[in-house]
Structure formats: C-alpha cells, structure tokens
Enzyme design. Sequence first.
Site, PDB file in Angstrom:
ATOM      1  N   ARG A   1      11.752  -6.433   4.298  1.00 54.14           N
ATOM      2  CA  ARG A   1      11.519  -5.087   4.109  1.00 54.14           C
ATOM      3  C   ARG A   1      12.328  -3.842   4.784  1.00 54.14           C
ATOM      4  O   ARG A   1      12.831  -4.353   6.171  1.00 54.14           O
ATOM      5  CB  ARG A   1      10.307  -4.905   4.497  1.00 54.14           C
ATOM      6  CG  ARG A   1       9.781  -3.266   4.118  1.00 54.14           C
ATOM      7  CD  ARG A   1       8.207  -3.367   4.193  1.00 54.14           C
ATOM      8  NE  ARG A   1       7.452  -3.360   5.390  1.00 54.14           N
ATOM      9  CZ  ARG A   1       6.322  -3.023   5.412  1.00 54.14           C
ATOM     10  NH1 ARG A   1       5.375  -3.083   4.224  1.00 54.14           N
ATOM     11  NH2 ARG A   1       5.795  -2.778   6.767  1.00 54.14           N
TER      12      ARG A   1
ATOM     13  N   ARG B   1      11.749  -1.692  10.140  1.00 55.15           N
ATOM     14  CA  ARG B   1      10.771  -1.291  11.589  1.00 55.15           C
ATOM     15  C   ARG B   1      10.930  -2.178  12.509  1.00 55.15           C
ATOM     16  O   ARG B   1      10.697  -3.402  12.027  1.00 55.15           O
ATOM     17  CB  ARG B   1       9.407  -0.930  10.781  1.00 55.15           C
ATOM     18  CG  ARG B   1       9.180   0.172   9.951  1.00 55.15           C
ATOM     19  CD  ARG B   1       7.903  -0.120   9.112  1.00 55.15           C
ATOM     20  NE  ARG B   1       6.842  -0.545   9.982  1.00 55.15           N
ATOM     21  CZ  ARG B   1       5.571  -0.301   9.303  1.00 55.15           C
ATOM     22  NH1 ARG B   1       5.420  -0.025   8.109  1.00 55.15           N
ATOM     23  NH2 ARG B   1       4.376  -0.880  10.156  1.00 55.15           N
TER      24      ARG B   1
ATOM     25  N   ARG C   1      -9.202   1.357   9.149  1.00 55.91           N
ATOM     26  CA  ARG C   1      -8.554  -0.324   9.627  1.00 55.91           C
ATOM     27  C   ARG C   1      -9.977  -1.152  10.277  1.00 55.91           C
ATOM     28  O   ARG C   1      -9.673  -2.175  10.521  1.00 55.91           O
ATOM     29  CB  ARG C   1      -7.719   0.056  10.774  1.00 55.91           C
ATOM     30  CG  ARG C   1      -6.189  -0.112  10.319  1.00 55.91           C
ATOM     31  CD  ARG C   1      -5.306  -1.357  10.122  1.00 55.91           C
ATOM     32  NE  ARG C   1      -3.871  -1.325  10.270  1.00 55.91           N
ATOM     33  CZ  ARG C   1      -2.972  -0.654   9.799  1.00 55.91           C
ATOM     34  NH1 ARG C   1      -3.034   0.435   9.013  1.00 55.91           N
ATOM     35  NH2 ARG C   1      -1.780  -1.128   9.983  1.00 55.91           N
TER      36      ARG C   1
ATOM     37  N   ARG D   1       0.028  -8.767  13.466  1.00 56.82           N
ATOM     38  CA  ARG D   1      -0.533  -7.610  12.791  1.00 56.82           C
ATOM     39  C   ARG D   1      -1.533  -8.536  11.419  1.00 56.82           C
ATOM     40  O   ARG D   1      -2.439  -8.193  11.007  1.00 56.82           O
ATOM     41  CB  ARG D   1       0.426  -7.134  11.887  1.00 56.82           C
ATOM     42  CG  ARG D   1       1.052  -5.981  12.911  1.00 56.82           C
ATOM     43  CD  ARG D   1       2.297  -5.299  12.433  1.00 56.82           C
ATOM     44  NE  ARG D   1       2.343  -4.764  11.274  1.00 56.82           N
ATOM     45  CZ  ARG D   1       3.105  -4.501  10.413  1.00 56.82           C
ATOM     46  NH1 ARG D   1       4.636  -4.868  10.598  1.00 56.82           N
ATOM     47  NH2 ARG D   1       3.270  -3.756   9.225  1.00 56.82           N
TER      48      ARG D   1
ATOM     49  N   LYS E   1       0.841  -1.238  -0.106  1.00 60.36           N
ATOM     50  CA  LYS E   1      -0.122  -0.050   0.152  1.00 60.36           C
ATOM     51  C   LYS E   1       0.918   1.533  -0.096  1.00 60.36           C
ATOM     52  O   LYS E   1       0.670   2.273  -0.886  1.00 60.36           O
ATOM     53  CB  LYS E   1      -0.895   0.107   1.138  1.00 60.36           C
ATOM     54  CG  LYS E   1      -1.801  -1.154   1.326  1.00 60.36           C
ATOM     55  CD  LYS E   1      -3.049  -1.119   2.340  1.00 60.36           C
ATOM     56  CE  LYS E   1      -2.304  -1.042   3.871  1.00 60.36           C
ATOM     57  NZ  LYS E   1      -1.669  -2.260   4.307  1.00 60.36           N
TER      58      LYS E   1
END
Length: 215
Positions: free
Chosen positions: A127, A160, A88, A171, A13
């Site tokens: 990532r 992160r 969300r 998550r 996203k």
Amino acid sequence: MRLVLLGPPGAGKGTQARMLEIKLQAPQIASGDLLRAAVRKRTALGLHAKAFMDKGALVPDELVLGMIEERLSQPDAQSGFILDGFPRTVAQAEVLGSMLARRKERLDKVVAIMVPDEEIVKRISGRRTCRVCGAMYHVIYDPPRNMNMCNKCNGELYQREDDAEDTVRARVQVYASSTSPLLDYYGQSGLLAKIHGIGRAEEIERRILSALGID
Ligand code: AMP
C-alpha cells in the site's frame, strides 16, 4: 446517514469511506487519519499516540475519545458521518453510543468489510498513500502511473510506518482480539451488515450501498 465501517487493517475502509462521502453526503471521520495528523503537527496528543501506533497497538482511550467527540461536534458531522477505524473496541462502541444518545442520535448502520487474514498482509505491504491528498494505491493491484507520484495531484507517495510487515501482523492480532468482538456487539443490536471485501473497489462500494438499501 450515521455509518460505521468495520474491518481489519487493509480491508479498504479508507478507500470506501472516501468513495461513500459523495454518495452519502457525509464526511469520513477516520481516527487513524486524525491521529496521524496530530503526529505530523507534533501536538502533545500526537507525540503520546505515536509510540502506540508505531507498535501497531491501540492508542489509549483517554487520547482517542476526546478527539472523536470533538470531531463529531463539528458542523459537517451534524447530519451524518462515516466512521472509519472508530470504534475499535466494545468499550469505545459503548462510549460512542452514549455520545450519540446525548445528542438524541443513533447509528443507522454498521458495515463490516470481511477480508481473510492471509490477504491482509499481502495488501498492506504494497500500500502507498499520497502525502498531499491521501489517495491510496497498491504497487501491484492499483499502481500509480509513475511510481512514487500521485495520479491525482502529483504528490509524493509514501509507505505508512505502521504498514511494515511486522507491525501489520501486530495490527491484525489486535483486530482479532480487541475489534472483532464488535461484530457480535453490533450483530446483537441488529445494525450489522457483513459484506465480502475482495474485489474491485467499485464492486465493494456497490455491495455496501446495497447493504444500506441504496442502489
Ligand atoms: P488506522 O489508520 O485506522 O489503521 O489506524 C492506525 C493506528 O492508529 C492504529 O494501529 C492504532 O494505533 C491507532 N488508532 C486508530 N484508531 C484507533 C482507535 N479507535 N482506538 C485506538 N487506536 C486507534
């Protein structure tokens, strides 16, 4: 264009929102980025939100809704925006609908980037993000020229904290239980387009643009 991008963590996203900003002439508004900025600045909101973010849980609405409303009221968001990470939950979507209705506005489209669960953990654990410009890389699929250094601005790349494997699994579960009901919610309102989220970033951008009727 008033657009919402939906999709599980790691669906792309953020990457897509940043690419679309130029074509759609609308700013990316990423709730996760706004929250991380508050954590970095050690504001009261940031300090409160951090405990939830570190666990991979949703930050309570009383912190998130005001922050989004304030961002949406800024001048650059008046003629359009690309929401990334908000709403969300169905409750957040309802509040967003009322915020926009008060301004006599409505969403134009909701695009869901669909990626299977098993792909997500693989993607997120590799990532890396630039501390300076926010550009994103993947150690295997999209490696930077020099490990730990951003190709665009030479900024330092970092992982992160909530991209660690256990937190990613939490998550993904939160997405399944709290966020995926939005697919039905926006499906019923006729705003939703689902697109396949596997492929190169440019291909996915093309799929999104074609869902938006822009080719
Ligand atoms: P993201 O960068 O979108 O993956 O968000 C990172 C984290 O910020 C999430 O795991 C949540 O803890 C928090 N967060 C981001 N957006 C929201 C939201 N709309 N509602 C509640 N928590 C959020």
